[in-house]
Design a protein around this motif. Structure first.
Motif, mmCIF file in Angstrom:
data_model
loop_
_atom_site.group_PDB
_atom_site.id
_atom_site.type_symbol
_atom_site.label_atom_id
_atom_site.label_comp_id
_atom_site.label_asym_id
_atom_site.label_seq_id
_atom_site.Cartn_x
_atom_site.Cartn_y
_atom_site.Cartn_z
ATOM 1 N N ASN A 1 -13.798 64.036 -57.276
ATOM 2 C CA ASN A 1 -13.584 64.701 -55.975
ATOM 3 C C ASN A 1 -12.366 65.619 -55.939
ATOM 4 O OD1 ASN A 1 -15.736 63.803 -54.362
ATOM 5 N ND2 ASN A 1 -14.865 61.738 -54.451
ATOM 6 N N LEU B 1 -14.076 62.236 -73.004
ATOM 7 C CA LEU B 1 -12.848 63.016 -72.816
ATOM 8 C C LEU B 1 -11.910 62.235 -71.912
ATOM 9 C CD1 LEU B 1 -11.275 65.737 -73.185
ATOM 10 C CD2 LEU B 1 -12.368 66.515 -71.080
ATOM 11 N N ILE C 1 -15.517 54.410 -62.849
ATOM 12 C CA ILE C 1 -16.897 54.913 -62.876
ATOM 13 C C ILE C 1 -17.370 55.023 -64.321
ATOM 14 C CG2 ILE C 1 -18.412 56.861 -62.325
ATOM 15 C CD1 ILE C 1 -16.693 57.383 -59.858
ATOM 16 N N SER D 1 -16.220 52.112 -55.027
ATOM 17 C CA SER D 1 -17.656 51.925 -55.260
ATOM 18 C C SER D 1 -18.067 52.557 -56.582
ATOM 19 C CB SER D 1 -18.431 52.552 -54.108
ATOM 20 O OG SER D 1 -17.908 53.832 -53.783
ATOM 21 N N LEU E 1 -25.255 59.624 -54.284
ATOM 22 C CA LEU E 1 -24.826 58.326 -53.757
ATOM 23 C C LEU E 1 -24.989 58.311 -52.234
ATOM 24 C CD1 LEU E 1 -23.682 55.507 -54.026
ATOM 25 C CD2 LEU E 1 -21.393 56.499 -54.181
ATOM 26 N N ARG F 1 -6.683 61.628 -54.725
ATOM 27 C CA ARG F 1 -5.811 61.882 -53.579
ATOM 28 C C ARG F 1 -4.792 60.779 -53.511
ATOM 29 N NH1 ARG F 1 -9.701 64.997 -50.038
ATOM 30 N NH2 ARG F 1 -11.434 64.811 -51.456
ATOM 31 N N HIS G 1 -19.856 66.773 -50.067
ATOM 32 C CA HIS G 1 -19.678 65.337 -50.294
ATOM 33 C C HIS G 1 -18.332 64.943 -49.689
ATOM 34 C CE1 HIS G 1 -19.331 61.416 -52.078
ATOM 35 N NE2 HIS G 1 -18.188 61.766 -52.630
ATOM 36 N N ALA H 1 -12.421 56.488 -69.340
ATOM 37 C CA ALA H 1 -11.760 55.177 -69.283
ATOM 38 C C ALA H 1 -11.577 54.677 -67.857
ATOM 39 C CB ALA H 1 -10.402 55.252 -69.984
ATOM 40 N N ILE I 1 -7.581 70.891 -64.023
ATOM 41 C CA ILE I 1 -8.542 70.089 -64.791
ATOM 42 C C ILE I 1 -9.857 70.854 -64.969
ATOM 43 C CG2 ILE I 1 -9.941 67.987 -64.748
ATOM 44 C CD1 ILE I 1 -7.576 66.709 -63.085
ATOM 45 N N VAL J 1 -16.348 63.347 -64.468
ATOM 46 C CA VAL J 1 -15.981 62.218 -63.600
ATOM 47 C C VAL J 1 -14.476 62.193 -63.334
ATOM 48 C CG1 VAL J 1 -16.010 59.697 -63.372
ATOM 49 C CG2 VAL J 1 -17.957 60.875 -64.423
ATOM 50 N N THR K 1 -16.192 62.807 -68.846
ATOM 51 C CA THR K 1 -14.749 62.930 -68.679
ATOM 52 C C THR K 1 -14.258 61.779 -67.798
ATOM 53 O OG1 THR K 1 -14.640 64.218 -66.637
ATOM 54 C CG2 THR K 1 -15.095 65.439 -68.661
HETATM 55 P P1 NDP Z 1 -12.900 56.498 -60.779
HETATM 56 O O1 NDP Z 1 -13.609 56.419 -62.078
HETATM 57 O O2 NDP Z 1 -13.054 55.402 -59.820
HETATM 58 O O3 NDP Z 1 -13.243 57.850 -60.022
HETATM 59 C C1 NDP Z 1 -13.253 59.097 -60.696
HETATM 60 C C2 NDP Z 1 -13.525 60.208 -59.725
HETATM 61 O O4 NDP Z 1 -14.791 60.039 -59.125
HETATM 62 C C3 NDP Z 1 -12.530 60.324 -58.580
HETATM 63 O O5 NDP Z 1 -12.244 61.700 -58.391
HETATM 64 C C4 NDP Z 1 -13.281 59.769 -57.405
HETATM 65 O O6 NDP Z 1 -12.931 60.391 -56.177
HETATM 66 C C5 NDP Z 1 -14.677 60.222 -57.748
HETATM 67 N N1 NDP Z 1 -15.744 59.531 -56.985
HETATM 68 C C6 NDP Z 1 -16.859 60.115 -56.534
HETATM 69 N N2 NDP Z 1 -17.635 59.282 -55.901
HETATM 70 C C7 NDP Z 1 -17.015 58.100 -55.923
HETATM 71 C C8 NDP Z 1 -17.333 56.818 -55.398
HETATM 72 N N3 NDP Z 1 -18.416 56.577 -54.723
HETATM 73 N N4 NDP Z 1 -16.470 55.810 -55.632
HETATM 74 C C9 NDP Z 1 -15.353 56.023 -56.316
HETATM 75 N N5 NDP Z 1 -15.004 57.214 -56.809
HETATM 76 C C10 NDP Z 1 -15.810 58.242 -56.608
HETATM 77 O O7 NDP Z 1 -11.345 56.741 -61.014
HETATM 78 P P2 NDP Z 1 -10.339 56.082 -62.020
HETATM 79 O O8 NDP Z 1 -8.985 56.446 -61.531
HETATM 80 O O9 NDP Z 1 -10.709 54.682 -62.348
HETATM 81 O O10 NDP Z 1 -10.609 56.885 -63.359
HETATM 82 C C11 NDP Z 1 -10.376 58.229 -63.501
HETATM 83 C C12 NDP Z 1 -10.191 58.496 -64.977
HETATM 84 O O11 NDP Z 1 -10.195 59.896 -65.153
HETATM 85 C C13 NDP Z 1 -8.847 57.980 -65.511
HETATM 86 O O12 NDP Z 1 -9.129 57.234 -66.679
HETATM 87 C C14 NDP Z 1 -8.083 59.252 -65.855
HETATM 88 O O13 NDP Z 1 -7.285 59.104 -66.989
HETATM 89 C C15 NDP Z 1 -9.221 60.202 -66.097
HETATM 90 N N6 NDP Z 1 -8.969 61.626 -65.981
HETATM 91 C C16 NDP Z 1 -9.426 62.373 -67.012
HETATM 92 C C17 NDP Z 1 -9.266 63.720 -67.022
HETATM 93 C C18 NDP Z 1 -9.801 64.471 -68.182
HETATM 94 O O14 NDP Z 1 -10.635 63.964 -68.895
HETATM 95 N N7 NDP Z 1 -9.364 65.675 -68.406
HETATM 96 C C19 NDP Z 1 -8.604 64.413 -65.930
HETATM 97 C C20 NDP Z 1 -8.181 63.550 -64.872
HETATM 98 C C21 NDP Z 1 -8.373 62.202 -64.909
HETATM 99 P P3 NDP Z 1 -11.792 59.842 -55.184
HETATM 100 O O15 NDP Z 1 -10.488 60.249 -55.808
HETATM 101 O O16 NDP Z 1 -12.106 60.538 -53.907
HETATM 102 O O17 NDP Z 1 -11.980 58.355 -55.134
#
Ligand code: NDP
Length: 328
Positions: free
Chosen positions: A131, A41, A16, A238, A158, A92, A187, A13, A108, A87, A10
């Motif tokens: 998170n 997803l 991560i 990261s 991590l 926040r 975490h 895009a 979600i 993912v 999930t």
């Molecule tokens: P990232 O891929 O960077 O991060 C995704 C999540 O991982 C965040 O909650 C982030 O927490 C967490 N996380 C855990 N460990 C780490 C770490 N070491 N470093 C960074 N993040 C970490 O976020 P993006 O915004 O690039 O991508 C999120 C994607 O999720 C978007 O494409 C969005 O559209 C999608 N999304 C999909 C959903 C679904 O499929 N139903 C629902 C919601 C979002 P933190 O916020 O604390 O950084």
């Protein structure tokens, strides 16, 4: 030839996701002889970006990648899934109240838990990365009553890997010289990386370090705040090391931990070490035949006890908050 294993990611895009998908497709998640079928997803507005990533995956011509499905529907995404990497989460944002964050994530992780309950394969394993990961995992798990609770885990690997590397640097030893590292609790900034049970070439790590000030004022905060330090340095999160840790977590859960060593995973507590039953908290675990067990019988010193209790208290608070919001 083996039947491909369905792996759902999930937030595919996201940052991560971009660091993770290519490694899954290359065989690093499950093993170099296991074909995978990826299910991506995303929320509707990110589906197009996921399609772009899928084009790149195609262009790698990975021998083990047997197909890619992209969807914005959780039921479709989790149908027949064996490995679910959650993912995507609500980040926040500035000025957001904690209750709003938890509520957004409830929106979600509740439907995702329900979809896993409805359609996942019998052997499903769930890893929550988004998170607040431990509590998001708890929400999903509570909405999947037909799936054994222990299949829902959250990522502290991590933090574990960061702790290994900080300690290795401090002592001038390779990371392979360190065993039995543990991250306890949540975490979050309250996590407790434990050097009193870790070993360096057979010696207790805290004794090998012999510097309680470094341990308290340097090591623990460096590990706990590493994410922020990386954002500060590279101007982006990261994501690659988070993806690497997700690979490690699932690989070890499927393929087992090394003899004489353990890893850290946030898993539903069975009451071990005074952690309230059902809370998804990080523990030292070993894995055998694809099943993990919390390492039993460790003696916990007073310093460690207080740190573990503080992190677990935060998890209790988060659980109570999502309960009050009717999310579990
Ligand atoms: P990232 O891929 O960077 O991060 C995704 C999540 O991982 C965040 O909650 C982030 O927490 C967490 N996380 C855990 N460990 C780490 C770490 N070491 N470093 C960074 N993040 C970490 O976020 P993006 O915004 O690039 O991508 C999120 C994607 O999720 C978007 O494409 C969005 O559209 C999608 N999304 C999909 C959903 C679904 O499929 N139903 C629902 C919601 C979002 P933190 O916020 O604390 O950084």
């Amino acid at each position: 030839t083996r039947t491909p294993v369905n792996v759902t990611v999930t937030g595919a895009a996201g940052q991560i996701g971009y660091a993770l998908l290519f490694r899954i497709a290359s065989g690093q998640l499950l093993g170099a002889d296991v074909p995978v079928r990826l299910r991506l997803l995303e929320i509707p507005q990110a589906v197009k970006a996921a399609e772009g990533t899928a084009m790149e995956l195609d262009d790698c011509a990975f021998p083990l990648l047997s197909g890619i499905d992209i969807t914005d529907d959780a039921k479709t995404a989790f149908d027949g899934v064996s490995v679910a990497l959650l993912v995507g989460a609500r980040p926040r944002s500035k000025g957001m109240e904690r209750g709003d964050l938890l509520e957004a994530n409830g929106g979600i992780f509740k439907p995702q838990g329900e979809a896993i309950n409805a359609g996942a394969a019998d052997d499903v394993r769930v890893l929550v990365v988004g998170n607040p990961a431990n509590t998001n995992a708890l929400i999903a798990q509570r909405h999947a009553p037909d799936v054994p609770a222990e299949r829902f885990t959250a990522m502290t690997r991590l933090d574990h890997n960061r702790a290994l590397s900080q300690l290795a640097k401090k002592l001038g030893v390779p990371v392979t010289g360190i065993r039995k590292m543990t991250i306890w609790g949540n975490h979050s900034a309250t996590q407790y990386p434990d050097l009193f049970r870790a070993e360096v070439n057979g010696r207790v790590a805290a004794e090998a370090v012999n510097d309680q000030r470094w341990l308290e004022d340097d090591f623990i905060p460096t590990v706990a705040k590493r994410g922020a330090a990386i954002i500060e340095a590279r101007g982006a999160s990261s994501a690659a090391s988070a993806a690497n840790a997700a690979i490690d977590h699932v690989y070890d859960w499927v393929n087992g931990t090394a003899e004489g060593d353990w890893v850290s995973m946030a898993v539903p507590s069975d009451g071990s070490y005074g952690v309230p039953e059902g809370l998804i908290s990080s523990f030292p675990v070993t894995v055998e035949d694809g099943k993990y067990s919390i390492v039993q019988g460790l003696e916990i010193d007073e310093f460690s006890r207080a740190r573990i209790d503080a992190s677990v208290a935060e998890l209790v608070e988060e659980r109570d908050a999502v309960q009050a919001l009717g999310l579990i």
